[in-house]
Design a protein around this motif. Structure first.
Motif, PDB file in Angstrom:
ATOM      1  N   VAL A 134      54.948  44.909  48.344  1.00 28.63           N
ATOM      2  CA  VAL A 134      55.443  44.514  47.017  1.00 28.63           C
ATOM      3  C   VAL A 134      54.367  44.862  45.992  1.00 28.63           C
ATOM      4  CG1 VAL A 134      57.093  42.754  47.763  1.00 28.63           C
ATOM      5  CG2 VAL A 134      54.730  42.090  47.401  1.00 28.63           C
ATOM      6  N   ALA A 135      54.708  45.769  45.105  1.00 32.40           N
ATOM      7  CA  ALA A 135      53.696  46.278  44.172  1.00 32.40           C
ATOM      8  C   ALA A 135      54.305  46.491  42.793  1.00 32.40           C
ATOM      9  CB  ALA A 135      53.115  47.580  44.718  1.00 32.40           C
ATOM     10  N   GLY A 136      55.095  45.514  42.380  1.00 29.60           N
ATOM     11  CA  GLY A 136      55.721  45.625  41.065  1.00 29.60           C
ATOM     12  C   GLY A 136      55.069  44.711  40.040  1.00 29.60           C
ATOM     13  N   GLY A 137      54.022  44.000  40.457  1.00 31.86           N
ATOM     14  CA  GLY A 137      53.424  42.988  39.580  1.00 31.86           C
ATOM     15  C   GLY A 137      52.638  43.605  38.434  1.00 31.86           C
ATOM     16  N   LEU A 138      52.526  42.845  37.356  1.00 29.80           N
ATOM     17  CA  LEU A 138      51.829  43.320  36.164  1.00 29.80           C
ATOM     18  C   LEU A 138      50.315  43.314  36.345  1.00 29.80           C
ATOM     19  CD1 LEU A 138      53.716  41.390  33.339  1.00 29.80           C
ATOM     20  CD2 LEU A 138      53.691  43.851  33.696  1.00 29.80           C
ATOM     21  N   GLY A 139      49.830  42.404  37.171  1.00 28.34           N
ATOM     22  CA  GLY A 139      48.382  42.290  37.349  1.00 28.34           C
ATOM     23  C   GLY A 139      47.687  41.837  36.077  1.00 28.34           C
ATOM     24  N   GLU A 140      48.332  40.902  35.370  1.00 31.51           N
ATOM     25  CA  GLU A 140      47.755  40.459  34.085  1.00 31.51           C
ATOM     26  C   GLU A 140      46.395  39.794  34.261  1.00 31.51           C
ATOM     27  OE1 GLU A 140      51.151  38.277  32.641  1.00 31.51           O
ATOM     28  OE2 GLU A 140      51.260  39.602  30.889  1.00 31.51           O
ATOM     29  N   ARG A 141      46.258  39.037  35.356  1.00 28.22           N
ATOM     30  CA  ARG A 141      44.992  38.322  35.548  1.00 28.22           C
ATOM     31  C   ARG A 141      43.827  39.289  35.765  1.00 28.22           C
ATOM     32  NH1 ARG A 141      46.746  34.630  40.326  1.00 28.22           N
ATOM     33  NH2 ARG A 141      48.312  36.276  40.457  1.00 28.22           N
ATOM     34  N   LEU A 142      44.093  40.392  36.441  1.00 28.01           N
ATOM     35  CA  LEU A 142      43.030  41.366  36.693  1.00 28.01           C
ATOM     36  C   LEU A 142      42.759  42.182  35.428  1.00 28.01           C
ATOM     37  CD1 LEU A 142      41.175  42.549  38.862  1.00 28.01           C
ATOM     38  CD2 LEU A 142      42.977  44.196  39.399  1.00 28.01           C
ATOM     39  N   GLY A 143      43.828  42.499  34.716  1.00 25.47           N
ATOM     40  CA  GLY A 143      43.662  43.216  33.452  1.00 25.47           C
ATOM     41  C   GLY A 143      43.220  44.657  33.618  1.00 25.47           C
ATOM     42  N   TYR A 144      43.376  45.228  34.801  1.00 29.06           N
ATOM     43  CA  TYR A 144      42.996  46.629  35.039  1.00 29.06           C
ATOM     44  C   TYR A 144      44.039  47.541  34.394  1.00 29.06           C
ATOM     45  CZ  TYR A 144      42.105  50.852  37.844  1.00 29.06           C
ATOM     46  OH  TYR A 144      41.850  52.132  38.254  1.00 29.06           O
ATOM     47  N   PRO A 447      36.631  39.949  35.821  1.00 24.13           N
ATOM     48  CA  PRO A 447      35.276  39.418  36.027  1.00 24.13           C
ATOM     49  C   PRO A 447      35.012  38.131  35.262  1.00 24.13           C
ATOM     50  CG  PRO A 447      35.188  41.774  35.623  1.00 24.13           C
ATOM     51  CD  PRO A 447      36.613  41.374  35.429  1.00 24.13           C
ATOM     52  N   GLU A 448      35.487  38.049  34.018  1.00 22.35           N
ATOM     53  CA  GLU A 448      35.168  36.853  33.230  1.00 22.35           C
ATOM     54  C   GLU A 448      35.790  35.603  33.849  1.00 22.35           C
ATOM     55  OE1 GLU A 448      36.325  38.002  29.327  1.00 22.35           O
ATOM     56  OE2 GLU A 448      34.479  39.169  29.087  1.00 22.35           O
ATOM     57  N   ASP A 449      37.054  35.707  34.232  1.00 18.98           N
ATOM     58  CA  ASP A 449      37.712  34.542  34.854  1.00 18.98           C
ATOM     59  C   ASP A 449      37.101  34.237  36.218  1.00 18.98           C
ATOM     60  OD1 ASP A 449      39.278  34.300  32.665  1.00 18.98           O
ATOM     61  OD2 ASP A 449      41.042  35.276  33.532  1.00 18.98           O
ATOM     62  N   ALA A 450      36.768  35.291  36.961  1.00 16.06           N
ATOM     63  CA  ALA A 450      36.194  35.067  38.298  1.00 16.06           C
ATOM     64  C   ALA A 450      34.871  34.312  38.171  1.00 16.06           C
ATOM     65  CB  ALA A 450      35.996  36.398  39.018  1.00 16.06           C
ATOM     66  N   ALA A 451      34.076  34.674  37.161  1.00 17.08           N
ATOM     67  CA  ALA A 451      32.769  34.034  37.002  1.00 17.08           C
ATOM     68  C   ALA A 451      32.914  32.545  36.688  1.00 17.08           C
ATOM     69  CB  ALA A 451      31.973  34.735  35.905  1.00 17.08           C
TER      70      ALA A 451
END
Ligand code: UTP
Length: 614
Positions: A134-144, A447-451
């Motif tokens: 499944v690879a339809g996601g926006l990936g907003e959290r990653l922001g890539y 990175p910012e959220d991960a930190a």
């Protein structure tokens, strides 16, 4: 005109009445349907015929697509939305009447006899499997900015997630063929669910890389459609703020994969081809295929209809728990319950302490990692009943406690892992728990959220995802007898991570622990600052003492021994600043780049026996 069209038109807004002449009979039907479900407002701004006519038609074409891509059409969508929005407003608990308990499943210990047995059973079954990514996601959290599948899973070799997945499936295919001798070669099918946000770029990634070695017909892309957004509790369709002739749409969630597979007809094709298993997985877990052989072995040994891959989970940890739910009316199901629902549910049903760790130091409810293995025949039977529709939920962000208006439009969503909710009690639903270090390291957070992740919780960033691959490979080699130096702690992009030797191998080299053990001799050691890249199948570690970088590539007919001391300046991790936009995004989101100072690089393309010493 009105009498030909029926009474409904008299109550239609005059803006629509005036435009009927520009619409086809099919478009008029769609307009009528919108009025029937209380969506008059979408026509209210329509100007006289002759103005924006193409846009008006395009609007009804969009509505037609929204109507056909949802099971039961927009009528059902709006009905479901009103029901779910009303439940949400009333604060209704979806688990009312259910009592949670610990379901039964398999807990595996990496490398023991049972694990090896399960891996072998899994390899045997792999030729009867199909994979669904499944690879339809926006990936907003990653922001890539690119698609997540194109992101390097690690930067030592630069192998992107899609390449890693495809090479793993091809390695499984080959290993299964070899194990089940006398069987003809099979091609394990791969389906990738995409969306408008990812489709073109996924196709381009495949095409520009010759499908990473798969035969193009082995890979099928199924595109999920988005669903209409809703403006209020009455499920008024939201007009797109950027184009008043469009309904605003958003992703419906990965649960769409079931209805798409059903309507594609692929399940019957697989059934007719004798396949038995469908494995669902996600876009950025660089460890997953280390867990696949043994989990598939569990599915086949235990004859599970549904097998959820899971990891040990601390009580209250922010990861869903696999839970058995028993209703007062006798219904039962084994499903994922989100962590913020599990604890209150336990407290409300006779477990006053809620979700607590047991004697193992972990919660008895294993942590769901959302990789599922379904048995094909029972899956087909179930989808015949449901057409793949998955129970939905809605998550509106209310403006205030009156819960009458939303901060922004909402929509219905569904999740792949909710599939078992509608299964009959006879269904065999279980789980397979494996160590997190072996099975789960997704890349979801920027990175910012991960930190900012509280200490002790996983970062789920590009940095941690890459480091997890080195750690897993190091621990696997360590278990196989190699002396691997202890990791050091380093901080990249504000995240403290363990840095193990950068060890990578192609899946064909070490698909199972048994493979790895066979290829590792005595007295090998690898220092912490080392890099080892194995690109080839018949490569054996024998008396290797590595302190630097070693890159070995070999063809299938070459047998290569890695022997003796190898020492050089090696490859060094150089911190980079996330905010430095002169650095490529895929590098800076992990917070370091690899400086290739010095290495021993060996290529063996010819058949024969070789030793890196010679
Ligand atoms: P995630 O939870 O990672 O969501 O999805 P996401 O949409 O990709 O990322 P965020 O939430 O915007 O940050 C888990 C998996 O489900 C897929 C994703 O591509 C990922 O593999 N997915 C998600 C879909 O295929 N479709 C969807 O509508 C949502």
């Amino acid at each position: 005109m009105a009498s030909q069209l029926g009474d409904w038109i008299a109550s239609a807004p005059s803006t629509l009445q005036k435009n009927l002449t520009i619409l086809s009979p099919d478009q008029i039907e769609v307009a009528k349907m919108l009025l029937d479900i209380g969506q008059t407002h979408v026509f209210e701004h329509w100007p006289e015929p002759g103005i924006d006519d193409d846009e008006k038609k395009a609007f009804l074409d969009q509505v037609t697509r929204l109507n056909t891509s949802y099971p039961g059409g927009l009528v059902s969508y709006v009905q479901n939305a009103r029901r779910l929005l009303s439940d949400s407003k009333a604060g209704k608990n979806p688990f009312d009447g259910f009592t949670p308990s610990v379901p039964s499943g398999e807990i595996l210990t990496f490398g023991d006899d049972n694990f090896l047995m399960m891996e072998e059973a899994g390899i045997r079954e792999a030729r009867n499997a199909a994979f669904v990514l499944v690879a339809g996601g926006l990936g907003e959290r990653l922001g890539y900015n690119g698609i997540k599948l194109a992101l390097p899973s690690e930067s030592t070799t630069g192998t992107c997630f899609l390449q890693r997945y495809i090479e793993s499936i091809l390695a499984l295919q080959e290993a299964s063929r070899r194990l089940v001798q006398g069987q003809s070669a099979t091609q394990i099918p791969l389906v990738i669910m995409t969306s408008d946000d990812t489709h073109e770029r996924t196709l381009k990634l495949l095409e520009s890389n010759s499908y990473f070695g798969m035969i193009p017909s082995q890979v099928k892309l199924l595109k999920q459609e988005k669903v209409a957004c809703l403006d209020d509790n009455d499920a008024r369709l939201a007009v797109d703020p950027h184009n008043k002739y469009r309904i605003q749409t958003k992703p419906h969630g990965h649960g769409d994969v079931h209805s798409l597979l059903y309507s594609s007809g692929l399940l019957s094709v697989w059934h007719d081809a004798g396949l038995k298993w469908v494995l669902f997985f996600q876009d950025t877990n660089g460890l997953l295929f280390k867990a696949i052989p043994a989990s598939l072995g569990v599915s086949s040994t235990k004859q599970y209809h549904v097998n959820s891959l899971a990891v040990p989970r601390k009580a209250k940890e922010a990861i869903g728990g696999i839970t058995k739910l028993t209703h007062t009316d006798g219904r039962t199901m084994v499903i994922n319950v989100e962590y913020n629902q599990l604890d209150p549910l336990l407290r409300a049903t006779g477990s006053p302490d809620g979700d607590v760790n047991c004697e193992t130091g972990y919660s008895p409810f294993p942590g769901n990692i959302n990789q599922l293995i379904l048995e094909l025949d029972s899956y087909i039977e179930e989808l015949k009943k449901t057409q793949g529709a998955i129970p939905e939920f809605v998550n509106p962000k209310y403006k205030d406690s009156s819960k009458t208006s939303f901060k922004s439009s909402t929509r219905l969503e569904c999740m792949m892992q909710d599939y078992p909710k509608t299964l009959p009690p006879s269904a065999r639903v279980g789980f397979t728990v494996m160590d997190t270090w072996l099975a789960y390291a997704p890349v979801k957070n920027n990175p910012e959220d991960a930190a900012k992740v509280p200490k002790g919780n996983p970062y789920h960033s590009a940095t941690s995802g890459e480091m997890a691959i080195y750690r897993a490979n190091s621990l696997i080699l360590r278990k196989a007898g190699v002396h691997i130096a202890e990791p050091v702690l380093q901080v990249f992009n504000g995240q403290e991570v363990q840095v193990w030797p950068r060890i990578t191998w192609k899946p064909e080299w070490g698909l199972t622990f048994k493979d790895v053990k066979h290829k590792v001799g005595d007295c090998c050691s690898i220092s912490q600052r080392s890099t080892l890249v194995i690109n080839g199948q018949n490569v054996v570690l024998n008396d290797l003492n590595l302190d630097g970088a070693l890159v070995v590539s070999s063809g299938d007919q070459a047998e290569v021994k890695l022997e003796g001391p190898v020492q050089n300046k090696g490859w060094i991790l150089e911190p980079v600043d996330y905010k430095d936009t002169s650095i490529p995004e895929e590098v800076r989101i992990r917070g370091f780049r690899i400086s290739k100072v010095e290495q021993l690089e060996k290529n063996y393309t010819e058949p024969g026996k070789f030793n890196i010493k010679s």
